[in-house]
Design a protein around this motif. Structure first.
Motif, PDB file in Angstrom:
ATOM      1  N   ARG A   2       4.313  13.505  -8.091  1.00 33.75           N
ATOM      2  CA  ARG A   2       4.018  14.234  -6.855  1.00 33.75           C
ATOM      3  C   ARG A   2       4.461  13.381  -5.676  1.00 33.75           C
ATOM      4  O   ARG A   2       4.512  12.157  -5.781  1.00 33.75           O
ATOM      5  N   GLN A   3       4.751  14.043  -4.554  1.00 32.56           N
ATOM      6  CA  GLN A   3       5.149  13.322  -3.349  1.00 32.56           C
ATOM      7  C   GLN A   3       4.345  13.807  -2.152  1.00 32.56           C
ATOM      8  O   GLN A   3       3.960  14.970  -2.090  1.00 32.56           O
ATOM      9  N   THR A   4       4.119  12.894  -1.223  1.00 33.70           N
ATOM     10  CA  THR A   4       3.465  13.222   0.040  1.00 33.70           C
ATOM     11  C   THR A   4       3.913  12.191   1.059  1.00 33.70           C
ATOM     12  O   THR A   4       4.575  11.210   0.720  1.00 33.70           O
ATOM     13  N   THR A   5       3.552  12.405   2.303  1.00 33.63           N
ATOM     14  CA  THR A   5       3.904  11.478   3.369  1.00 33.63           C
ATOM     15  C   THR A   5       2.629  11.002   4.051  1.00 33.63           C
ATOM     16  O   THR A   5       1.716  11.787   4.306  1.00 33.63           O
ATOM     17  N   LYS A  55       6.955   7.782   2.814  1.00 35.27           N
ATOM     18  CA  LYS A  55       6.892   8.715   1.690  1.00 35.27           C
ATOM     19  C   LYS A  55       6.220   8.035   0.502  1.00 35.27           C
ATOM     20  O   LYS A  55       6.508   6.879   0.198  1.00 35.27           O
ATOM     21  N   LEU A  67      -5.263  12.359  -3.993  1.00 36.71           N
ATOM     22  CA  LEU A  67      -4.748  12.972  -2.772  1.00 36.71           C
ATOM     23  C   LEU A  67      -5.869  13.316  -1.798  1.00 36.71           C
ATOM     24  O   LEU A  67      -5.705  13.192  -0.581  1.00 36.71           O
ATOM     25  N   LYS A  71      -6.288  11.662   2.162  1.00 37.91           N
ATOM     26  CA  LYS A  71      -5.899  12.689   3.136  1.00 37.91           C
ATOM     27  C   LYS A  71      -6.064  12.225   4.591  1.00 37.91           C
ATOM     28  O   LYS A  71      -5.375  12.726   5.464  1.00 37.91           O
ATOM     29  N   ALA A  74      -2.718  11.205   5.928  1.00 38.95           N
ATOM     30  CA  ALA A  74      -1.631  12.187   5.894  1.00 38.95           C
ATOM     31  C   ALA A  74      -0.862  12.195   7.213  1.00 38.95           C
ATOM     32  O   ALA A  74      -1.446  12.139   8.292  1.00 38.95           O
TER      33      ALA A  74
END
Length: 75
Positions: A2-5, A55, A67, A71, A74
């Motif tokens: 999974r990816q998030t920034t 990232k 996650l 948060k 984020a």
């Protein structure tokens, strides 16, 4: 995977983020430009340009709890 920034705006943010990441067995990489570091490494994180969003690549399928915990970072 999974990816998030995320964005880490202070030294306390970095310490808190690393503490959270270290509670999990899976690997998490941070990518800034062409640099990739282990998210469990405080020294590695400080080698990145923290003025820009970073990232995250999370090497796990079931990472919803993780996650949720990050948060607040984020971007």
């Amino acid at each position: 995977m999974r990816q998030t920034t995320i964005a880490l705006k202070s030294i306390d943010d970095v310490k808190k983020f690393v503490k959270i990441v270290c509670m999990y067995d899976f690997d998490v990489d941070m990518i800034s430009g062409r640099h990739i570091v282990d998210a469990k490494s405080i020294m590695g994180i400080f080698s990145l340009d923290l003025s820009k969003p970073i990232k995250l690549e999370i090497h796990a399928i079931e990472c919803d709890k993780f996650l949720e915990e990050i948060k607040e970072f984020a971007a």
